[in-house]
Motif scaffolding. Sequence first.
Motif, PDB file in Angstrom:
ATOM      1  N   VAL A   1     -17.662  32.079  59.231  1.00  0.00           N
ATOM      2  CA  VAL A   1     -18.659  31.882  60.293  1.00  0.00           C
ATOM      3  C   VAL A   1     -19.730  32.969  60.292  1.00  0.00           C
ATOM      4  N   ASP A   2     -19.391  34.159  59.790  1.00  0.00           N
ATOM      5  CA  ASP A   2     -20.391  35.228  59.782  1.00  0.00           C
ATOM      6  C   ASP A   2     -21.147  35.258  58.446  1.00  0.00           C
ATOM      7  N   ASP A   3     -21.003  34.201  57.688  1.00  0.00           N
ATOM      8  CA  ASP A   3     -21.640  34.122  56.372  1.00  0.00           C
ATOM      9  C   ASP A   3     -22.360  32.780  56.321  1.00  0.00           C
ATOM     10  N   TRP A   4     -22.974  32.447  55.241  1.00  0.00           N
ATOM     11  CA  TRP A   4     -23.607  31.137  55.113  1.00  0.00           C
ATOM     12  C   TRP A   4     -23.246  30.470  53.796  1.00  0.00           C
ATOM     13  N   ALA A   5     -22.364  31.088  53.036  1.00  0.00           N
ATOM     14  CA  ALA A   5     -22.104  30.586  51.683  1.00  0.00           C
ATOM     15  C   ALA A   5     -20.617  30.380  51.453  1.00  0.00           C
ATOM     16  N   ILE A   6     -20.326  29.522  50.466  1.00  0.00           N
ATOM     17  CA  ILE A   6     -18.935  29.277  50.086  1.00  0.00           C
ATOM     18  C   ILE A   6     -18.346  30.544  49.487  1.00  0.00           C
ATOM     19  N   ARG A   7     -17.182  30.948  50.004  1.00  0.00           N
ATOM     20  CA  ARG A   7     -16.428  32.082  49.436  1.00  0.00           C
ATOM     21  C   ARG A   7     -15.086  31.526  48.968  1.00  0.00           C
ATOM     22  N   MET A   8     -14.619  32.022  47.828  1.00  0.00           N
ATOM     23  CA  MET A   8     -13.401  31.437  47.267  1.00  0.00           C
ATOM     24  C   MET A   8     -12.589  32.484  46.525  1.00  0.00           C
ATOM     25  N   ASP A   9     -11.281  32.413  46.706  1.00  0.00           N
ATOM     26  CA  ASP A   9     -10.369  33.180  45.866  1.00  0.00           C
ATOM     27  C   ASP A   9     -10.005  32.258  44.693  1.00  0.00           C
ATOM     28  N   GLY A  10     -10.869  32.279  43.683  1.00  0.00           N
ATOM     29  CA  GLY A  10     -10.749  31.334  42.571  1.00  0.00           C
ATOM     30  C   GLY A  10      -9.383  31.339  41.900  1.00  0.00           C
ATOM     31  N   PRO A  11      -8.889  32.512  41.502  1.00  0.00           N
ATOM     32  CA  PRO A  11      -7.589  32.530  40.814  1.00  0.00           C
ATOM     33  C   PRO A  11      -6.452  31.970  41.680  1.00  0.00           C
ATOM     34  N   ALA A  12      -6.479  32.234  42.998  1.00  0.00           N
ATOM     35  CA  ALA A  12      -5.412  31.709  43.869  1.00  0.00           C
ATOM     36  C   ALA A  12      -5.497  30.186  43.967  1.00  0.00           C
ATOM     37  N   VAL A  13      -6.724  29.663  44.080  1.00  0.00           N
ATOM     38  CA  VAL A  13      -6.878  28.199  44.129  1.00  0.00           C
ATOM     39  C   VAL A  13      -6.446  27.588  42.799  1.00  0.00           C
ATOM     40  N   PHE A  14      -6.801  28.266  41.735  1.00  0.00           N
ATOM     41  CA  PHE A  14      -6.417  27.786  40.395  1.00  0.00           C
ATOM     42  C   PHE A  14      -4.895  27.688  40.282  1.00  0.00           C
ATOM     43  N   ARG A  15      -4.206  28.764  40.724  1.00  0.00           N
ATOM     44  CA  ARG A  15      -2.724  28.760  40.655  1.00  0.00           C
ATOM     45  C   ARG A  15      -2.143  27.626  41.488  1.00  0.00           C
ATOM     46  N   TRP A  16      -2.687  27.459  42.704  1.00  0.00           N
ATOM     47  CA  TRP A  16      -2.200  26.387  43.589  1.00  0.00           C
ATOM     48  C   TRP A  16      -2.379  25.023  42.924  1.00  0.00           C
ATOM     49  N   ALA A  17      -3.573  24.784  42.403  1.00  0.00           N
ATOM     50  CA  ALA A  17      -3.869  23.460  41.835  1.00  0.00           C
ATOM     51  C   ALA A  17      -2.999  23.168  40.615  1.00  0.00           C
ATOM     52  N   THR A  18      -2.726  24.189  39.826  1.00  0.00           N
ATOM     53  CA  THR A  18      -1.992  23.940  38.582  1.00  0.00           C
ATOM     54  C   THR A  18      -0.478  23.964  38.764  1.00  0.00           C
ATOM     55  N   THR A  19      -0.008  24.407  39.937  1.00  0.00           N
ATOM     56  CA  THR A  19       1.447  24.462  40.137  1.00  0.00           C
ATOM     57  C   THR A  19       1.957  23.504  41.216  1.00  0.00           C
ATOM     58  N   GLN A  20       1.089  23.095  42.155  1.00  0.00           N
ATOM     59  CA  GLN A  20       1.582  22.343  43.312  1.00  0.00           C
ATOM     60  C   GLN A  20       1.201  20.855  43.318  1.00  0.00           C
ATOM     61  N   LEU A  21       0.294  20.437  42.451  1.00  0.00           N
ATOM     62  CA  LEU A  21      -0.268  19.102  42.632  1.00  0.00           C
ATOM     63  C   LEU A  21       0.343  18.011  41.765  1.00  0.00           C
ATOM     64  N   ALA A  22       1.011  18.381  40.690  1.00  0.00           N
ATOM     65  CA  ALA A  22       1.638  17.337  39.865  1.00  0.00           C
ATOM     66  C   ALA A  22       2.646  16.516  40.683  1.00  0.00           C
ATOM     67  N   PRO A  23       3.473  17.143  41.542  1.00  0.00           N
ATOM     68  CA  PRO A  23       4.386  16.330  42.359  1.00  0.00           C
ATOM     69  C   PRO A  23       3.657  15.353  43.290  1.00  0.00           C
ATOM     70  N   VAL A  24       2.462  15.717  43.728  1.00  0.00           N
ATOM     71  CA  VAL A  24       1.681  14.797  44.574  1.00  0.00           C
ATOM     72  C   VAL A  24       1.271  13.572  43.753  1.00  0.00           C
ATOM     73  N   ALA A  25       0.861  13.831  42.516  1.00  0.00           N
ATOM     74  CA  ALA A  25       0.488  12.722  41.621  1.00  0.00           C
ATOM     75  C   ALA A  25       1.693  11.819  41.371  1.00  0.00           C
ATOM     76  N   HIS A  26       2.849  12.435  41.149  1.00  0.00           N
ATOM     77  CA  HIS A  26       4.065  11.633  40.931  1.00  0.00           C
ATOM     78  C   HIS A  26       4.381  10.795  42.165  1.00  0.00           C
ATOM     79  N   ARG A  27       4.197  11.410  43.353  1.00  0.00           N
ATOM     80  CA  ARG A  27       4.497  10.689  44.595  1.00  0.00           C
ATOM     81  C   ARG A  27       3.561   9.487  44.757  1.00  0.00           C
ATOM     82  N   ALA A  28       2.278   9.670  44.421  1.00  0.00           N
ATOM     83  CA  ALA A  28       1.326   8.562  44.535  1.00  0.00           C
ATOM     84  C   ALA A  28       1.742   7.412  43.615  1.00  0.00           C
TER      85      ALA A  28
END
Length: 320
Positions: A201-228
């Motif tokens: 809220v005190d900024d105007w731009a997207i801020r991201m912890d890229g490596p943490a999002v990368f780890r989450w996406a590559t470790t947590q989402l395959a089971p979601v795909a299997h569930r679908a």
Amino acid sequence: MIAPDPLRHARITALGEHRPAGVLTNNDLAGRGVDTTDEWIRNRTGIARRHIAAADETVITMAAEASAKALAAAGLDPRDIDLLVLATCTMRNPIPGGAARVASAIGAGGIGAFDLNAACGGFCYALSVAADAVRTGSADRVLVVGSEKLTDWLDWDDRGTCILFGDGAAAAIVEASDEPGIGPVAWGSDGLGADLVSVPVDDWAIRMDGPAVFRWATTQLAPVAHRACKLAGVDVADLDAFVPHQANLRIVDALVRALKLPDRVVVARDIADTGNTSAASVPLALSRLVAAGDVPSGGQALLLAFGAGLTYAGQVIRIP
Ligand code: UT7
């Protein structure tokens, strides 16, 4: 009260897309003073270029362009649509939402219309809502649109984010069908990860912890795909296409490995020319595959979207 037709299903019948004419290459970014190189961006993300909206192109105008193309592809009149769901997280102002303005812009003023913000997960959430509206009889034809102008929200001095994102929109028409065409959604969220991708809220731009999002996406989402797949009664080996959110080519490839997808499954790799377009990324990638004739009409595609929130959603669809 009468019950909805129990045999009524929903499917995507047509797609439309809008890619802004403006293109920004990796070398253009380096030339603008961003401390990066074409080689680094290609190697670490798979992105070569991205489309950039002009000053007068907005989330609404891009959504309207994509919607008009989807209507034309379906041979429908705007008045045939009775609900419009706009998946977006990059409106300049929170009030009013954009969906009603998109509806009016395409000649469908007066219909049900609302915005849905699940960030990069948005399109698959919106598609699920649309399919349920059709199945229950709340709507006969729904326009589901992902539209994003991420360049309004970038800090061009932040090389961890500004190299990733692009602008664009894509729309899908969801109609009643005799056969199931949109499988049950596998969806979820993790609010504890809210700070990993945000516009503070005190900024105007997207801020991201890229490596943490990368780890989450590559470790947590395959089971979601299997569930679908399980919810749709489809084995991953029987898919014709996999259309994941285009956040990073290394994430796409990691998901393909984790799912052990056979080589014959066509994998969307739209990110090279498009960057990450958040809620527009899955429908843009699907639209490109369909337009190129790379996937069979009537075949089965697994969609998987994920991002800020954290949110994620995926479903198996019949390819239009
Ligand atoms: O759709 C929303 C969800 N978002 C995502 O899914 C994004 C997921 N994350 C990613 O895609 C990656 O984490 C990034 C592409 C954002 C970053 O790639 P990375 O391989 O995770 O790099 P890093 O942040 O760990 O940085 C590695 C190095 C650092 O330098 P030092 O400390 O090793 O000297 C960074 O400063 O790379 C540097 N770096 C860059 N160098 C050149 C970071 N960004 C850049 C850049 N150009 N643009």
